[in-house]
Scaffold this active site. Structure first.
Site, PDB file in Angstrom:
ATOM      1  N   GLY A   1       0.839  -1.204   0.000  1.00  0.00           N
ATOM      2  CA  GLY A   1       0.000   0.000   0.000  1.00  0.00           C
ATOM      3  C   GLY A   1       0.868   1.245   0.000  1.00  0.00           C
TER       4      GLY A   1
ATOM      5  N   GLY B   1       6.480  -2.613   3.121  1.00  0.00           N
ATOM      6  CA  GLY B   1       6.119  -3.097   4.446  1.00  0.00           C
ATOM      7  C   GLY B   1       6.546  -4.548   4.618  1.00  0.00           C
TER       8      GLY B   1
ATOM      9  N   ASP C   1       0.885   1.939   8.849  1.00  0.00           N
ATOM     10  CA  ASP C   1       0.465   1.147  10.013  1.00  0.00           C
ATOM     11  C   ASP C   1       1.490   1.163  11.149  1.00  0.00           C
ATOM     12  OD1 ASP C   1      -1.593   0.439   8.301  1.00  0.00           O
ATOM     13  OD2 ASP C   1      -0.712  -1.489   7.765  1.00  0.00           O
TER      14      ASP C   1
ATOM     15  N   GLU D   1      -9.209  -0.859  12.566  1.00  0.00           N
ATOM     16  CA  GLU D   1      -9.915  -1.843  11.724  1.00  0.00           C
ATOM     17  C   GLU D   1      -9.705  -3.280  12.199  1.00  0.00           C
ATOM     18  OE1 GLU D   1      -8.403  -1.559   7.705  1.00  0.00           O
ATOM     19  OE2 GLU D   1      -6.356  -2.003   8.319  1.00  0.00           O
TER      20      GLU D   1
HETATM   21  O1  F6P Z   1      -0.922  -1.612   5.104  1.00  0.00           O
HETATM   22  C1  F6P Z   1      -1.504  -0.404   4.739  1.00  0.00           C
HETATM   23  C2  F6P Z   1      -3.000  -0.525   4.641  1.00  0.00           C
HETATM   24  O2  F6P Z   1      -3.508   0.750   4.328  1.00  0.00           O
HETATM   25  C3  F6P Z   1      -3.690  -1.123   5.869  1.00  0.00           C
HETATM   26  O3  F6P Z   1      -3.819  -0.199   6.916  1.00  0.00           O
HETATM   27  C4  F6P Z   1      -4.994  -1.578   5.273  1.00  0.00           C
HETATM   28  O4  F6P Z   1      -5.544  -2.655   6.018  1.00  0.00           O
HETATM   29  C5  F6P Z   1      -4.599  -2.036   3.896  1.00  0.00           C
HETATM   30  O5  F6P Z   1      -3.370  -1.402   3.580  1.00  0.00           O
HETATM   31  C6  F6P Z   1      -5.616  -1.712   2.830  1.00  0.00           C
HETATM   32  O6  F6P Z   1      -5.194  -2.248   1.619  1.00  0.00           O
HETATM   33  P1  F6P Z   1      -5.886  -1.932   0.209  1.00  0.00           P
HETATM   34  O7  F6P Z   1      -5.135  -0.773  -0.380  1.00  0.00           O
HETATM   35  O8  F6P Z   1      -5.690  -3.191  -0.573  1.00  0.00           O
HETATM   36  O9  F6P Z   1      -7.324  -1.593   0.458  1.00  0.00           O
END
Ligand code: F6P
Length: 369
Positions: free
Chosen positions: A16, A125, A150, A245
């Site tokens: 991400g 990450g 995160d 979450e």
């Molecule tokens: O790891 C970063 C993050 O934004 C998390 O906080 C979240 O659970 C996830 O990526 C969301 O991923 P996506 O971009 O696939 O919705």
């Protein structure tokens, strides 16, 4: 035998996106150019090397001084990113539509050689650093740079992107206070963070939340109801709740939005569930706000820019010193190197005895326990 001198390096951004990625790219490119090295950006994680036919430019972008001018303050990443198609578990679909997951890391290492890329700086990450560790074990010179909003990576005091996410969430909490107070409502604010509660905890304390629910402390909703009642008795007719979450009730399950084989599960929905249950239990009007991907956007804070620039420059210095298989890490006041093997596959949760949790409790913030 001494390693061959470096002439050309590549940088990839994976997972991400997080504010500060472009600052890392700029620092890497300028530090590499000043050593006489060429620098290339791999598009969308490793897709630029594994799926070159999908790109008009062949999947590799030559990163010049001009290409990285004026990008330090920009969110996102100019070379793209993805949290799919891990070379460790790459999805291949056969003609009948069946998907199989294969390890393509050997092929990836060969593609680096084909393009005469002597070393890789990979920004990501836990998933990206696990890939980096395997590539390093297969002989590629690799330096990892820890990124994630995160803040859940081990062996670094902080990851870049986290401060920007916390600053934005805090501003949202400030704004929600006035509307919650005006209407006498309960406001539930869901924030990202995957299985760690760093964003919820830091934003919740900085933004004067009344309740903070994090994965590290399973909650009892009746304790939250008691907090709402206690506030009412003291004349505060509204309550602000921040929920990560990944939070879950005592004995309860994670709320998962989507589960796809070969990909990290997508969390989300706990805020809505808590809001519905609280409204039923208290009879108070309750609203939910999901900050979601807003936390990943925007301009990085000065702190995130600085960490990102320091990480990028330190990664190039590490290569110049002959290092490989390490991650740059913040260990104030310095940036240190830690072995990728000690970071890959590990996650850092909020320690229950940390002073931020103690501070929150001293301020009367409820964790639902
Ligand atoms: O790891 C970063 C993050 O934004 C998390 O906080 C979240 O659970 C996830 O990526 C969301 O991923 P996506 O971009 O696939 O919705």
């Amino acid at each position: 035998m001494p390693a061959m001198p470096i002439k050309r390096i590549a940088i990839s951004t994976g997972g991400g996106d997080a504010p500060g990625l472009n600052a890392v790219i700029r620092a890497v490119v300028l530090s590499a150019l000043s050593r006489g090295w060429e620098c290339y950006g791999i598009r969308d994680g490793y897709n630029g090397l594994l799926l070159p036919e999908q790109y008009v430019d062949g999947g590799l972008i030559r990163l010049t001084r001009e290409r990285v001018r004026g990008i330090t303050h920009l969110g996102g990443t100019i070379i793209g990113t993805t949290n799919r198609n891990s070379p460790l578990e790459y999805p291949i679909t056969d003609k009948d539509g069946n998907v199989q997951y294969v390890d393509r890391t050997d092929e990836l290492v060969r593609r680096f050689m084909l393009h005469h890329i002597d070393a890789l700086i990979t920004v990501g990450g836990d998933g990206s650093l696990a890939i980096a560790n395997v590539l390093a074990q297969k002989g590629l010179r690799v330096i990892g740079v820890p990124k994630t909003i995160d803040n859940d990576l081990d062996r670094t005091v902080v990851t870049f992107g986290f401060d920007t996410a916390v600053a934005f969430a805090t501003e949202c909490l400030d704004r929600l206070h006035t509307t919650a107070a005006s209407h006498g409502r309960v406001m539930v604010v869901e924030v990202m963070g995957r299985y760690a509660g760093w964003i919820a905890l830091h934003a919740g304390v900085a933004g004067s939340a009344d309740v903070i629910l994090i994965p590290e402390i399973p909650y009892d909703l009746h304790k939250v109801v008691a907090k709402i009642r206690e506030r009412e008795e003291r004349g505060a007719n509204f309550t602000i709740i921040v929920v990560a979450e990944g939070a879950r009730s005592i004995g309860g399950e994670l709320v998962v939005k989507e589960k796809t084989p070969g990909r990290a599960e997508r969390l989300g929905g706990i805020g809505e569930k808590i809001a519905t249950d609280l409204q039923a239990l208290t009879g108070k009007e309750t609203r939910v706000v999901v900050l979601g991907h807003l936390l990943r956007g925007g301009s990085p804070t000065a702190q995130d820019r600085l960490i990102a620039l320091r990480f990028g420059a330190a990664a190039v210095r590490a290569l110049a010193e002959g290092q490989s298989g390490i991650m740059v890490a913040l260990d104030p006041p310095n940036v240190n190197y830690v072995p990728l093997a000690e970071v890959a596959g590990r996650m850092r949760a909020v320690p229950l005895d940390c002073d931020t949790i103690m501070t929150a409790r001293d301020l009367g913030i409820c964790f639902g326990d």
